[in-house]
Structure formats: C-alpha cells, structure tokens
Design a protein around this motif. Sequence first.
Motif, PDB file in Angstrom:
ATOM      1  N   ASP A 237       0.808  -1.217   0.000  1.00 55.53           N
ATOM      2  CA  ASP A 237       0.000   0.000   0.000  1.00 55.53           C
ATOM      3  C   ASP A 237       0.842   1.269   0.000  1.00 55.53           C
ATOM      4  OD1 ASP A 237       1.033  -0.329   2.509  1.00 55.53           O
ATOM      5  OD2 ASP A 237      -0.839   0.040   3.585  1.00 55.53           O
ATOM      6  N   GLN A 238       2.161   1.160   0.073  1.00 53.91           N
ATOM      7  CA  GLN A 238       3.055   2.310   0.007  1.00 53.91           C
ATOM      8  C   GLN A 238       3.722   2.458  -1.357  1.00 53.91           C
ATOM      9  OE1 GLN A 238       5.635   1.134   3.276  1.00 53.91           O
ATOM     10  NE2 GLN A 238       4.766   2.744   4.563  1.00 53.91           N
ATOM     11  N   MET A 239       3.584   1.476  -2.219  1.00 59.13           N
ATOM     12  CA  MET A 239       4.333   1.447  -3.471  1.00 59.13           C
ATOM     13  C   MET A 239       3.852   2.515  -4.435  1.00 59.13           C
ATOM     14  SD  MET A 239       4.544  -2.624  -4.235  1.00 59.13           S
ATOM     15  CE  MET A 239       5.438  -3.742  -3.139  1.00 59.13           C
ATOM     16  N   PRO A 240       4.761   3.109  -5.207  1.00 59.55           N
ATOM     17  CA  PRO A 240       4.345   3.942  -6.350  1.00 59.55           C
ATOM     18  C   PRO A 240       3.924   3.049  -7.510  1.00 59.55           C
ATOM     19  CG  PRO A 240       6.716   3.870  -6.211  1.00 59.55           C
ATOM     20  CD  PRO A 240       6.213   3.121  -5.021  1.00 59.55           C
ATOM     21  N   VAL A 241       3.403   3.669  -8.549  1.00 58.52           N
ATOM     22  CA  VAL A 241       2.813   2.888  -9.622  1.00 58.52           C
ATOM     23  C   VAL A 241       3.857   2.103 -10.408  1.00 58.52           C
ATOM     24  CG1 VAL A 241       2.918   4.766 -11.323  1.00 58.52           C
ATOM     25  CG2 VAL A 241       1.133   3.034 -11.499  1.00 58.52           C
ATOM     26  N   GLN A 242       5.113   2.598 -10.485  1.00 57.38           N
ATOM     27  CA  GLN A 242       6.127   1.859 -11.239  1.00 57.38           C
ATOM     28  C   GLN A 242       6.429   0.515 -10.592  1.00 57.38           C
ATOM     29  OE1 GLN A 242       6.922   2.989 -14.100  1.00 57.38           O
ATOM     30  NE2 GLN A 242       5.953   4.979 -13.828  1.00 57.38           N
ATOM     31  N   LEU A 248       2.296  -6.326 -10.876  1.00 56.08           N
ATOM     32  CA  LEU A 248       1.296  -6.841 -11.803  1.00 56.08           C
ATOM     33  C   LEU A 248       1.900  -7.826 -12.797  1.00 56.08           C
ATOM     34  CD1 LEU A 248      -0.815  -3.659 -12.688  1.00 56.08           C
ATOM     35  CD2 LEU A 248      -1.498  -5.574 -11.263  1.00 56.08           C
ATOM     36  N   LEU A 249       3.126  -7.560 -13.190  1.00 51.62           N
ATOM     37  CA  LEU A 249       3.795  -8.456 -14.135  1.00 51.62           C
ATOM     38  C   LEU A 249       3.912  -9.865 -13.568  1.00 51.62           C
ATOM     39  CD1 LEU A 249       5.289  -8.577 -16.884  1.00 51.62           C
ATOM     40  CD2 LEU A 249       7.395  -8.082 -15.642  1.00 51.62           C
ATOM     41  N   SER A 250       4.142  -9.965 -12.257  1.00 54.78           N
ATOM     42  CA  SER A 250       4.245 -11.280 -11.630  1.00 54.78           C
ATOM     43  C   SER A 250       2.889 -11.928 -11.404  1.00 54.78           C
ATOM     44  CB  SER A 250       4.968 -11.158 -10.284  1.00 54.78           C
ATOM     45  OG  SER A 250       4.226 -10.351  -9.386  1.00 54.78           O
ATOM     46  N   SER A 251       1.797 -11.190 -11.686  1.00 51.73           N
ATOM     47  CA  SER A 251       0.455 -11.745 -11.531  1.00 51.73           C
ATOM     48  C   SER A 251      -0.145 -12.212 -12.847  1.00 51.73           C
ATOM     49  CB  SER A 251      -0.477 -10.698 -10.895  1.00 51.73           C
ATOM     50  OG  SER A 251      -0.006 -10.314  -9.618  1.00 51.73           O
ATOM     51  N   VAL A 252       0.626 -12.160 -13.926  1.00 54.34           N
ATOM     52  CA  VAL A 252       0.175 -12.651 -15.229  1.00 54.34           C
ATOM     53  C   VAL A 252       0.571 -14.115 -15.359  1.00 54.34           C
ATOM     54  CG1 VAL A 252       0.351 -12.345 -17.725  1.00 54.34           C
ATOM     55  CG2 VAL A 252       0.404 -10.353 -16.221  1.00 54.34           C
ATOM     56  N   PRO A 253      -0.370 -15.020 -15.585  1.00 47.71           N
ATOM     57  CA  PRO A 253      -0.021 -16.454 -15.615  1.00 47.71           C
ATOM     58  C   PRO A 253       1.023 -16.811 -16.660  1.00 47.71           C
ATOM     59  CG  PRO A 253      -2.404 -16.137 -15.493  1.00 47.71           C
ATOM     60  CD  PRO A 253      -1.801 -14.787 -15.730  1.00 47.71           C
ATOM     61  N   GLN A 254       1.028 -16.115 -17.794  1.00 48.47           N
ATOM     62  CA  GLN A 254       2.014 -16.434 -18.833  1.00 48.47           C
ATOM     63  C   GLN A 254       3.430 -16.111 -18.390  1.00 48.47           C
ATOM     64  OE1 GLN A 254      -0.846 -14.893 -19.338  1.00 48.47           O
ATOM     65  NE2 GLN A 254      -1.933 -16.333 -20.672  1.00 48.47           N
ATOM     66  N   PHE A 255       3.596 -15.192 -17.447  1.00 53.42           N
ATOM     67  CA  PHE A 255       4.913 -14.846 -16.920  1.00 53.42           C
ATOM     68  C   PHE A 255       5.197 -15.504 -15.576  1.00 53.42           C
ATOM     69  CE2 PHE A 255       3.695 -10.819 -19.279  1.00 53.42           C
ATOM     70  CZ  PHE A 255       4.345 -11.207 -20.446  1.00 53.42           C
ATOM     71  N   LEU A 262      -5.358 -14.586  -8.215  1.00 52.86           N
ATOM     72  CA  LEU A 262      -5.153 -13.149  -8.325  1.00 52.86           C
ATOM     73  C   LEU A 262      -4.604 -12.755  -9.697  1.00 52.86           C
ATOM     74  CD1 LEU A 262      -3.611 -12.371  -4.822  1.00 52.86           C
ATOM     75  CD2 LEU A 262      -5.985 -12.098  -5.549  1.00 52.86           C
ATOM     76  N   ALA A 263      -4.695 -13.690 -10.654  1.00 52.24           N
ATOM     77  CA  ALA A 263      -4.085 -13.451 -11.957  1.00 52.24           C
ATOM     78  C   ALA A 263      -4.837 -12.373 -12.717  1.00 52.24           C
ATOM     79  CB  ALA A 263      -4.056 -14.743 -12.772  1.00 52.24           C
ATOM     80  N   ILE A 264      -4.099 -11.610 -13.511  1.00 51.66           N
ATOM     81  CA  ILE A 264      -4.673 -10.657 -14.451  1.00 51.66           C
ATOM     82  C   ILE A 264      -4.191 -11.038 -15.838  1.00 51.66           C
ATOM     83  CG2 ILE A 264      -4.721  -8.826 -12.722  1.00 51.66           C
ATOM     84  CD1 ILE A 264      -2.350  -7.570 -14.207  1.00 51.66           C
ATOM     85  N   GLU A 265      -4.851 -10.518 -16.856  1.00 51.86           N
ATOM     86  CA  GLU A 265      -4.518 -10.863 -18.226  1.00 51.86           C
ATOM     87  C   GLU A 265      -3.593  -9.816 -18.833  1.00 51.86           C
ATOM     88  OE1 GLU A 265      -8.270 -11.283 -20.141  1.00 51.86           O
ATOM     89  OE2 GLU A 265      -8.634 -13.280 -19.311  1.00 51.86           O
ATOM     90  N   ARG A 266      -3.000 -10.193 -19.948  1.00 46.25           N
ATOM     91  CA  ARG A 266      -2.010  -9.328 -20.589  1.00 46.25           C
ATOM     92  C   ARG A 266      -2.583  -8.003 -21.089  1.00 46.25           C
ATOM     93  NH1 ARG A 266       0.498 -14.297 -23.966  1.00 46.25           N
ATOM     94  NH2 ARG A 266      -1.689 -14.924 -23.707  1.00 46.25           N
ATOM     95  N   PRO A 267      -3.789  -7.943 -21.642  1.00 42.22           N
ATOM     96  CA  PRO A 267      -4.324  -6.622 -21.998  1.00 42.22           C
ATOM     97  C   PRO A 267      -4.487  -5.694 -20.797  1.00 42.22           C
ATOM     98  CG  PRO A 267      -5.527  -8.353 -23.129  1.00 42.22           C
ATOM     99  CD  PRO A 267      -4.644  -9.029 -22.129  1.00 42.22           C
ATOM    100  N   GLN A 268      -4.811  -6.254 -19.638  1.00 40.82           N
ATOM    101  CA  GLN A 268      -4.923  -5.425 -18.434  1.00 40.82           C
ATOM    102  C   GLN A 268      -3.558  -4.904 -18.001  1.00 40.82           C
ATOM    103  OE1 GLN A 268      -6.857  -8.196 -15.826  1.00 40.82           O
ATOM    104  NE2 GLN A 268      -8.513  -8.530 -17.299  1.00 40.82           N
ATOM    105  N   THR A 273       0.184  -0.195 -17.854  1.00 45.21           N
ATOM    106  CA  THR A 273       1.365   0.534 -18.328  1.00 45.21           C
ATOM    107  C   THR A 273       0.984   1.896 -18.895  1.00 45.21           C
ATOM    108  OG1 THR A 273       2.402  -1.594 -18.853  1.00 45.21           O
ATOM    109  CG2 THR A 273       3.383   0.378 -19.809  1.00 45.21           C
ATOM    110  N   LEU A 274      -0.108   1.939 -19.652  1.00 43.31           N
ATOM    111  CA  LEU A 274      -0.573   3.219 -20.188  1.00 43.31           C
ATOM    112  C   LEU A 274      -0.993   4.163 -19.077  1.00 43.31           C
ATOM    113  CD1 LEU A 274      -2.707   2.046 -23.255  1.00 43.31           C
ATOM    114  CD2 LEU A 274      -0.456   3.130 -23.290  1.00 43.31           C
TER     115      LEU A 274
END
Length: 302
Positions: A237-242, A248-255, A262-268, A273-274
């Motif tokens: 809860d203290q982290m900046p967005v970077q 989030l990258l570690s929450s993508v199943p492909q990675f 808690l997985a999210i998809e690559r378009p998300q 990033t945007l």
Amino acid sequence: MNRAPERAPRRRHRPVRHTSYRLLAGSVLAVFVVFFVLPVLWLVLASTKTDQQLVHGHPLAFGSWQALKANWDALTAFQDGAVLLWLGNSALYAVISLVITLCVSVPAGYALAMTEFPGRRALLVSTLVVMLMPSATLVVPLFLELNAARLIGTMWSIILPYSFYPFGVYLTYIYFSTAVPKDLLAAARMDGCSEFGVFRLIALPLATPVIALVGFFSFVANWTNYFLPYVMLPESDQMPVQVGVGNLLSSVPQFNPTAGSLAIERPQLALATLVAITPVLVVFLFAQRFLVSGMLAGATKE
C-alpha cells in the motif's frame, strides 16, 4: 540589326547530394517509427482487446470499447483498487519532492552563480560528479543512511532522496551565470533592493524557463524511478505505480505460472502501463506551453 537568338533557360537540376540527404533522413525517420512509434501503438491497441484477440488477432488491429471497459474494470478491481492507490502514492511522492527540489535547487544555483566564496569550485565539481553518477549506485548508501535514521518504510525514505537533485542545481547555476543580465541585478541593488529582493523580484521571474525545465525533469525522474522505492518500501500500500506495475507483471499467468486466483490478463497489464505513463505525458504537454510562455515573459531587451 539582327538580334542574337535567345537561349532557352536551363533547367535547374536538383543536386544529387540534396536528394541523398533526404533519402538518408527519411530512412532514419522510418527506423525511429519502427522502433519507437510502433511499440507504443501496439501497447495502446493491446488494451482494447481480450487476451485471445491479443494472441491470435492482428497486432495493430483495434479491439473494442467493451473490451477496454472490461480491462479497466478488472484492473481497478485488482486487490481492491491497488492501482489507483499506487497512482496516488506516486503523485504524493513526486509532487512533494518537486516542491522541495525547486525550493532548494533554484536558490542554490543562484547563490553559486552570483557569489564567490571559499570552496565554491569544489562544490560545483562535486555537484557535477554526483549528477553524472547513475542513480542506482546511490541506492545502497541511501538505504544504509535512511536505515540509521529509522526512515525505511516511510514516505520520507522516498521523498528525501527524490528531493536531492544536483542536475537542477547545476542547470540553474548555468542559467543564472549566462542568461540573466548582471547589469539589471546591479541596477536593482543600486536602487536599494536587498539581495533577497533582487532574487525574488528580478532573477526569479526571469528564470521561469529554467524553473519549468528543472520541474519537468525532476517530476519525470521521480515518477519513473523504480529501484529506489522497490528497496525502501516493503508494503504494497506504500508502493508507487512503477513498482506496482512490476508486481502486476508477476500476476500474469504467462509470466508467472503460480499467479493463482489473483491473476490478471495481458491486456490489463498493457492498460496498467498506459495508466502509469499518462501523467508524464500530461505534464510534458503542460510543460511545453509553460516553457514557451516563460521564455516570452522573461525576455529582456538590451
């Protein structure tokens, strides 16, 4: 009398050198488009697709507004709106650090440019050396120093290192040394203006362009910094967005196959990033207009 026949005007042929230059310039621009513009375009379009469309569809095809909304809803629902919290943390760290940086860098650059004192040259050289050092090399010494001060895990472990901006000091020093008319400052002193009054009423308005420049570079450097907050802030809860986008990258199943529920998809992830870079683009557009107006307001006629 017979007039000499008039010669037809010769056609001017474009020099071969000019044509070659244009071809070279066009080739360089094409390379820049391929390596810089196309990835950004792909990233924008990826956020409008489903995961299946991203994998099997055309890379530069637009998805749908429904998919974009679904990706946004899923992204903002991740860990109960953690992405929005990370954005707020980044804004807090960057803005407070920016204010401190401007309050320190601009007077320091003015003092170095306008006064002579023992050790001034050594201080300028030290500032230049620290400015040229990669920021990652200072993370471990900063960690040890802030750990001794018991500031690890607090927002000040990010704000205080962010506020130390030697590039801003050196940039304002160069500007006040070269661009501000010394005769104008001397005339203000002769009229009875104090040194602080000369700085506040004369030098500071003339320095609007460099203040905007220092502010822009400082904000971008603070917003995009990853390594320092990754080391200093252990809590999510203290982290900046970077740092949050890295999580989030570690929450993508492909990675990360162990992402689980808690997985999210690559378009998300592309949408996150945007979202992370949008504030920098907005500040850049604002700084462009502010720099132009500041240059016109600070112009002097000699």
